[in-house]
Write an enzyme that holds these catalytic residues in place. Structure first.
Site, short mmCIF file in Angstrom:
data_model
loop_
_atom_site.label_atom_id
_atom_site.label_comp_id
_atom_site.label_asym_id
_atom_site.label_seq_id
_atom_site.Cartn_x
_atom_site.Cartn_y
_atom_site.Cartn_z
N ASP A 104 -90.41 -59.28 78.05
CA ASP A 104 -89.04 -59.59 78.47
C ASP A 104 -88.67 -61.06 78.39
O ASP A 104 -87.53 -61.42 78.69
CB ASP A 104 -88.80 -59.05 79.89
CG ASP A 104 -89.77 -59.63 80.91
OD1 ASP A 104 -90.86 -60.10 80.51
OD2 ASP A 104 -89.44 -59.61 82.10
N GLU A 187 -102.76 -65.68 86.25
CA GLU A 187 -102.91 -66.83 85.35
C GLU A 187 -104.04 -67.72 85.84
O GLU A 187 -104.94 -68.11 85.08
CB GLU A 187 -101.62 -67.66 85.29
CG GLU A 187 -100.40 -66.93 84.73
CD GLU A 187 -99.58 -66.19 85.77
OE1 GLU A 187 -100.07 -65.99 86.92
OE2 GLU A 187 -98.43 -65.81 85.45
#
Ligand code: UGA
Ligand code: MN
Length: 242
Positions: A104, A187
């Site tokens: 997205d 992350e």
């Protein structure tokens, strides 16, 4: 070097539209290999056909979220997908660069020039992310100063998924490197598992002063596009205005 783009995706009405937009960015980038990793048990034939149409070298993988996480309120989104993509790389690649591109976000094709010569880990700014609207390493006169992000959250690497790339050769040299099933810490957990320090990071996009990627989010649709065609639009029930 080839850039291996790992894109987690999952079934919903926006899936094909999102991947259309991303594909038509990647169609403008040379030397890409696209790993489209779908959080599902059922292959999506429309998506498989669309990937063939794009002519982008690719592999479509079925990578469902393990059931022990899929019931959680805050899900580890895209983690099974990205780890499966990295497993594929460990079996099929020996060099190149790997980048996690959520389906997205919005990507400028110049981002791929920036990451292509990553030696270990490269980083750059990401826009429209967190409450500050920007997540970036802070670099001054070529030297790393620290991090700017709306949520530091005790993380060693407070960066967005779209803000870094890793050398495949380096990744393969760290057999245990993987992404944790820990929402908010995907992350950081992955970058820490690579055993790097801020001194190892290559700062790109003109010393982290240019924005080439944005964490755009798509409004949820209540429509199912193919169902509209197959069921609602049968060519007799539409009033044509002239
Ligand atoms: C936030 C962070 O900004 C991302 O950097 C991080 O990757 C993501 O959360 C995450 O939790 O992993 P956000 O926009 O909230 O991003 O998340 P989504 O875009 O909804 O999902 C991230 C990726 O995982 C997307 O590519 C999406 O297609 C995929 N996804 C999402 C799945 O594969 N399964 C799901 O159930 C939901
Ligand atoms: Mn997103």
């Amino acid at each position: 070097p080839t850039i291996y783009v790992i894109t987690p995706t999952y079934p919903r009405p926006e899936q094909i539209p999102e991947l259309t937009r991303l594909a038509q960015t990647l169609m403008n980038v040379p030397n890409i290999y696209w790993l489209v990793t779908d959080d599902t048990d059922t292959p999506n034939q429309d998506l498989i056909d669309y990937l063939t149409f794009t002519n982008i070298p690719h592999t479509y993988l079925i990578t469902p979220m393990p059931p022990e996480y899929s019931g959680h309120k805050v899900k580890p989104k895209g983690v099974a997908n990205r780890n499966a993509g990295m497993e594929w790389l460990r079996q099929h690649a020996s060099k190149g660069v790997v980048y996690f591109a959520d389906d997205d976000n919005t990507y400028d094709i110049r981002l791929f020039q920036e990451m292509r010569y990553t030696e270990k880990v490269s980083m750059w700014p990401v826009g429209l992310v967190s409450k500050e609207g920007l997540s970036t390493p802070v670099v001054s006169e070529g030297k790393f100063q620290g991090w700017f992000d709306g949520w530091i959250g005790g993380r060693t690497f407070p960066v967005d998924m779209a803000g870094f790339a890793v050398s495949v050769q380096y990744l393969l040299g760290v057999p245990n490197a993987a992404m944790p099933y820990k929402p908010g810490h995907e992350e950081d957990g992955f970058l820490r598992s690579l055993h790097i320090s801020p001194n190892d990071i290559e700062f790109k996009a003109e010393q982290c002063t240019k924005l080439y990627v944005w964490h755009t989010q798509t409004k949820k649709s209540r429509h199912q596009p193919n169902i509209i065609f197959k069921k609602k639009y049968d060519n007799t029930n539409i009033r044509v205005l002239q």
